[in-house]
Design a protein around this motif. Structure first.
Motif, PDB file in Angstrom:
ATOM      1  N   LEU A  39       5.788  -4.624 -46.852  1.00  0.00           N
ATOM      2  CA  LEU A  39       5.918  -6.164 -46.910  1.00  0.00           C
ATOM      3  C   LEU A  39       6.288  -6.667 -48.462  1.00  0.00           C
ATOM      4  CD1 LEU A  39       2.413  -6.829 -45.067  1.00  0.00           C
ATOM      5  CD2 LEU A  39       4.763  -6.917 -44.207  1.00  0.00           C
ATOM      6  N   PRO A  91       3.488   1.454 -30.691  1.00  0.00           N
ATOM      7  CA  PRO A  91       2.711   0.930 -31.532  1.00  0.00           C
ATOM      8  C   PRO A  91       3.619  -0.006 -32.609  1.00  0.00           C
ATOM      9  CG  PRO A  91       2.821   3.198 -31.889  1.00  0.00           C
ATOM     10  CD  PRO A  91       3.483   3.032 -30.583  1.00  0.00           C
ATOM     11  N   MET A  94       3.720  -5.365 -32.836  1.00  0.00           N
ATOM     12  CA  MET A  94       2.403  -5.702 -33.614  1.00  0.00           C
ATOM     13  C   MET A  94       1.708  -6.804 -32.420  1.00  0.00           C
ATOM     14  SD  MET A  94       2.928  -6.174 -37.443  1.00  0.00           S
ATOM     15  CE  MET A  94       1.114  -5.617 -37.914  1.00  0.00           C
ATOM     16  N   PHE A 139       8.980  -8.332 -37.149  1.00  0.00           N
ATOM     17  CA  PHE A 139       7.724  -7.684 -37.536  1.00  0.00           C
ATOM     18  C   PHE A 139       8.219  -6.376 -36.603  1.00  0.00           C
ATOM     19  CE2 PHE A 139       6.805 -12.090 -37.779  1.00  0.00           C
ATOM     20  CZ  PHE A 139       6.217 -11.911 -38.790  1.00  0.00           C
ATOM     21  N   ASP A 141       5.934  -2.599 -36.792  1.00  0.00           N
ATOM     22  CA  ASP A 141       4.870  -1.777 -37.557  1.00  0.00           C
ATOM     23  C   ASP A 141       5.324  -0.378 -37.686  1.00  0.00           C
ATOM     24  OD1 ASP A 141       2.573  -1.395 -38.941  1.00  0.00           O
ATOM     25  OD2 ASP A 141       1.278  -1.704 -37.390  1.00  0.00           O
ATOM     26  N   GLU A 142       6.333  -0.075 -38.860  1.00  0.00           N
ATOM     27  CA  GLU A 142       6.788   1.161 -38.892  1.00  0.00           C
ATOM     28  C   GLU A 142       5.468   2.147 -39.348  1.00  0.00           C
ATOM     29  OE1 GLU A 142       9.999   2.548 -38.707  1.00  0.00           O
ATOM     30  OE2 GLU A 142      11.203   0.567 -38.718  1.00  0.00           O
ATOM     31  N   LYS A 143       5.772   3.335 -38.754  1.00  0.00           N
ATOM     32  CA  LYS A 143       4.802   4.269 -38.857  1.00  0.00           C
ATOM     33  C   LYS A 143       4.748   4.653 -40.532  1.00  0.00           C
ATOM     34  CE  LYS A 143       2.791   8.629 -37.099  1.00  0.00           C
ATOM     35  NZ  LYS A 143       3.088   9.798 -36.061  1.00  0.00           N
ATOM     36  N   ARG A 153       8.298  -3.518 -42.758  1.00  0.00           N
ATOM     37  CA  ARG A 153       7.486  -4.000 -41.407  1.00  0.00           C
ATOM     38  C   ARG A 153       7.749  -5.640 -41.100  1.00  0.00           C
ATOM     39  NH1 ARG A 153       1.695  -1.554 -41.659  1.00  0.00           N
ATOM     40  NH2 ARG A 153       1.340  -2.580 -43.591  1.00  0.00           N
ATOM     41  N   GLU A 154       8.366  -6.327 -42.232  1.00  0.00           N
ATOM     42  CA  GLU A 154       8.634  -7.720 -41.918  1.00  0.00           C
ATOM     43  C   GLU A 154       9.943  -7.798 -42.549  1.00  0.00           C
ATOM     44  OE1 GLU A 154       5.571 -10.574 -42.911  1.00  0.00           O
ATOM     45  OE2 GLU A 154       7.040 -12.412 -42.955  1.00  0.00           O
TER      46      GLU A 154
END
Lengths: 569, 569
Positions: A39, A91, A94, A139, A141-143, A153-154
């Motif tokens: 982020l 996953p 988000m 968005f 939510d990368e591991k 992630r954003e």
């Protein structure tokens, strides 16, 4: 803008977590800061570049006939359940509950939302085709977020969607946007390729990725050394033809090969080159076991295998599954004496082999002098291997080379994938309800910014192409304590602003060395230094990219700047 | 843009859930659609207006010396815990866990993030003052989203933050941004007031809300009928002076008032006017019980009570708490014979009363002929009531009137509230660490769009001010089946585009009535109709707002449009 009023926290050292140049330089030059893993905050300089890329995207999208809109980031889960992606996205999507415990997705992409809007609002074929786009934070939510803006992630994205009556109409829009993308990335100063890509699980057909050539790219591109052919390495067909050896066939012979498991070990042990062996791998294609054989120096391309079987799932079988079916482990698999219920498919190159080796389906043993069609039957010869450097280009022009690329854009023919799942129909000329045919088109705006830096930097910092530079001119008052320097610099600053030129004015009380180093780091294309010759009315003009410099008289500054800007435009 | 290529789904009827004009018209005119409660998609026309408001905001913020940046919407909870707002913000703050179960807030505002950035990056007083802003989607999980864009859950906002060494410096920036806000809302064509507001729990001192005057506003503004004084009704001090009656004091008398509970009932029953009674309310001020008394026709302003006690919490006591303390219920409270441990505070107006009535602290009884200071003592007289229409304006000029307002902007002196909690310091000239002094400044960009519609509409639709209109010109080809009309319209369309004029071209195959109705609904300020006089080269030009119209020759169109646009600019 006066540098003293601007937040540009430059750093001497690379941040610890920054592995690649764009990440290092954008942080060091004060363009951005991380606030949590994946982020980033764009500080004023970074924001200016972002806005410039955004504006280029906007202009070219408008020119291509698309219209801009803005959908919310919060998306009701109901829509994602209609498309099925609430389950399949995993996953990376988000998810959030509101105060009434209703589920929402944080927009990773907007196919569902736009399809629901069009389903509700567009009823007639008369309104088709229609293309809309938006530029918005997305968005995912990368591991393992990494590489700065390349995998965050954003991130800022332009996403576009088109709706059609026919595939011909989709083709037309696809081509328009394809060309718009070429303009966009050219205007951003990028060396890129439009690359044929895998359409994946979307059921679509044509799809291209726009790849910026870069060592740090995560994808490998196969491209022609003479034409503009380029494909994701997974997607490049092999058109090589193979000559069959006229060697006399020898008798099949079983030999012991204790502890020799890899192709290299076996070839070494038996004393032949890699291409004189047959490689055999057991795959699970949907629920079926398939033995895939290639020449020893080739690699199986599982996308091709998947397409051959029109399968939805392909993976290597486990060692256990393999042993159960073949009575042998990975190191000794071969096409001779395979149980009849197991399909054998072979890459074209195998057909020309004579007197080669392969596994004997018995641990510790191989066959020698194997010849296809005499010693084993295959159910099908097909193009099953990865293309290699030196292979002929699939378009018949030149030879294949490899490069790595950063994906900055993607154009995709979705077909009726979403409209059918979400029951989005319009009435055609005959009053009949039809599912929309759709396309989708993405550009990673913040990722493009990073890709530009990957291609435009040197040892001292960033070298922005003028079209996307945060400012065109960096004006340095070298020693603000000397009146004649400060006064001349102030005068030039005012005249540049008045002329509508974007100028950053380093009016800070800092040493000359700090100012030069910061300026090189930030990479504004034209530097004007007011220094020792200020009293004479002379300044130094330096071009960041080429390093060329010249002394210019005060009266000539505006002309010099203008001719540089018009040159790059 | 050709209307046939644009998604503008107009509706004949108001949507069921739309209670106010801006909500109704923005949906009906095809500017936006709801995708879930409080969540809207801006369709192309809505997006264009949004971008225009955004651009006005950007220009004025830049002009005021602020620089734009962009912070992420996802904010780590750690920062919100530092400021304490993770606990205090309540359910309006949307919270989300990432795949590693780390907590994040979805940005409702960015004080915490910007303070953490400045804390890390700005170490020296030399860099102060500094003002940054961003324009970005914000999230607030409203309990009852309503009124379309006025109270949504995801909305576009401009938020700015300033950092200072001294309160004088904060005052300067505050004034600059105050003026920038005045320019912004003026350029948006709004009738607004900058209103003195409550600084709430932030500990700040000065704060103004920018209120667009509108019946549907949720706030009441008290403003002067002659000066530019305006305050949130809670914040307006009362400067009325009261004359004491020279009536002879009568003897205190207790009377039965069975079932008379409200001020109106008691006044009626006892046969006097409302202002001849004393109203008494029991409050809890932090943990203390306080009996607050006002004249019967006045209302207690609990913000003033809170400020009087410098309390952090003020609310009415429950009936149970009241009865326990006073032996009487709400309907019979009064200041005579109150237990000593209960504070009595009175509004100034009470001091001048003579021979009035009040509750006897015994259910079903009141006193008559009560006179303050003879029959009861108060610990303090103070300004404790709401201002009323007709009261003198607190600035000494004119009388107070009331209006309702929509809050579109807010400027706020935060002081050291966040910097102290988050330990954000810089080094001053003497090398000493000091907490930053801060200000924050918000504008609801999407809310401003709705406020514009509230002030600019008529029975037929929206009447956009030209500065924020989605297009300047709406060109109608009245009957596209008639060649001379279509050809002339196409010609005019091209010439307007070439002249750089923003034009929406209604090239649809629709009846004239539909085109006119849609055009009125959308509210583009200048309509050019190519109709019956096309063959003569004449078109009709109509001004949406005034309704004026004239026939104009083709050759004069560009001039007519240009003079209109320059007039409004």
């Amino acid at each position: 803008m006066r540098q003293s009023n601007l937040l540009i926290p430059t750093l001497k050292e690379n941040p610890n977590d920054a592995e690649i140049k764009s990440h290092q330089l954008l942080v060091r030059a004060g363009f951005m800061r991380q606030i949590a893993s994946g982020l980033y905050s764009f500080l004023p300089l970074g924001n200016r570049v972002l806005r410039k890329v955004e504006q280029i995207v906007r202009e070219e999208m408008d020119e291509a006939g698309a219209s801009e809109m803005l959908m919310p980031a919060l998306q009701p889960s109901e829509l994602w359940k209609e498309s099925g992606r609430w389950e399949t996205f995993g996953p990376e999507l988000m998810r959030i509950n509101d105060r009434h415990e209703r589920e929402f997705a944080l927009g990773a992409t907007h196919e569902e939302v736009i399809t629901s809007i069009i389903r509700d609002e567009l009823k007639s074929y008369k309104k088709l085709p229609l293309t809309v786009y938006q530029i918005q934070s997305k968005f995912r939510d990368e591991k393992r977020p990494r590489f700065g803006l390349l995998r965050g992630r954003e991130f800022l994205m332009k996403d576009a969607y088109s709706f059609h009556e026919s595939f011909e109409s989709l083709d037309e829009t696809y081509e328009k946007l394809f060309n718009a993308y070429k303009n966009i990335f050219s205007r951003c100063g990028l060396d890129f390729r439009a690359v044929i890509a895998d359409s994946g699980a979307m059921g679509g057909k044509d799809t291209h990725e726009f790849m910026v050539l870069s060592e740090v790219g995560e994808d490998v591109i196969a491209y022609s050394d003479t034409s503009d052919y380029a494909a994701n390495i997974e997607m490049a067909p092999v058109i090589t033809t193979y000559e069959t050896s006229d060697e006399k066939l020898k008798e099949l012979q079983k030999v012991e090969t204790p502890n020799q498991k890899t192709m290299e070990e076996v070839a070494d042990y038996l004393g032949h080159s890699l291409d004189q062996g047959i490689k055999a791998l057991m795959f699970k294609v949907d629920e079926q076991l398939v033995l895939v054989i290639t020449r020893g120096d080739h690699e199986v391309n599982d996308v091709k295998l998947k397409n051959l079987y029109d399968a939805s799932f392909v993976d290597l079988a486990s060692e256990e599954e393999t042993r159960q079916a073949m009575n042998a482990g990975f190191g000794s698999l071969g096409p001779v004496g395979v149980p009849e219920d197991i399909d054998i498919v072979a890459d074209h190159a195998v057909q020309s082999l004579v007197n080669v080796s392969c596994g004997a389906n018995e641990d510790g043993y191989h066959y020698m002098n194997v010849t296809p069609d005499r010693d084993f039957k295959v159910s099908q010869y097909a193009d099953l291997r990865f293309i290699q450097e030196g292979d002929p280009s699939p378009d018949g022009n030149g030879k294949i080379k490899f490069a790595r690329g950063i994906e900055v854009g993607h154009v995709f023919k979705l077909g009726r994938y979403y409209s059918e799942k979400m029951n989005a129909t319009y009435l055609d000329q005959n009053g009949k309800a039809n599912s929309f045919i759709m396309g989708c088109y993405g550009i990673g705006v913040s990722r493009t910014l990073a890709a530009i830096v990957e291609q435009h930097h040197d040892d001292n910092g960033i070298t922005w192409p003028a079209q996307v530079a945060p400012y065109h001119v960096h004006l340095l008052a070298l020693n603000v304590k000397k009146n004649e320097q400060l006064e001349l610099a102030e005068e030039i600053y005012e005249s540049l602003k008045k002329a509508g030129i974007e100028v950053l004015f380093d009016d800070r009380q800092e040493r000359a060395g700090v100012k030069f180093a910061d300026s090189d780091l930030m990479g504004i294309p034209l530097r004007i230094t007011v220094g020792k010759r200020a009293a004479e009315g002379y300044v130094e003009v330096k071009y960041r990219d080429s390093g060329e410099q010249e002394d210019v008289q005060q009266t000539e500054i505006i002309n010099t700047v203008r001719s540089f800007i018009s040159e790059v435009k």
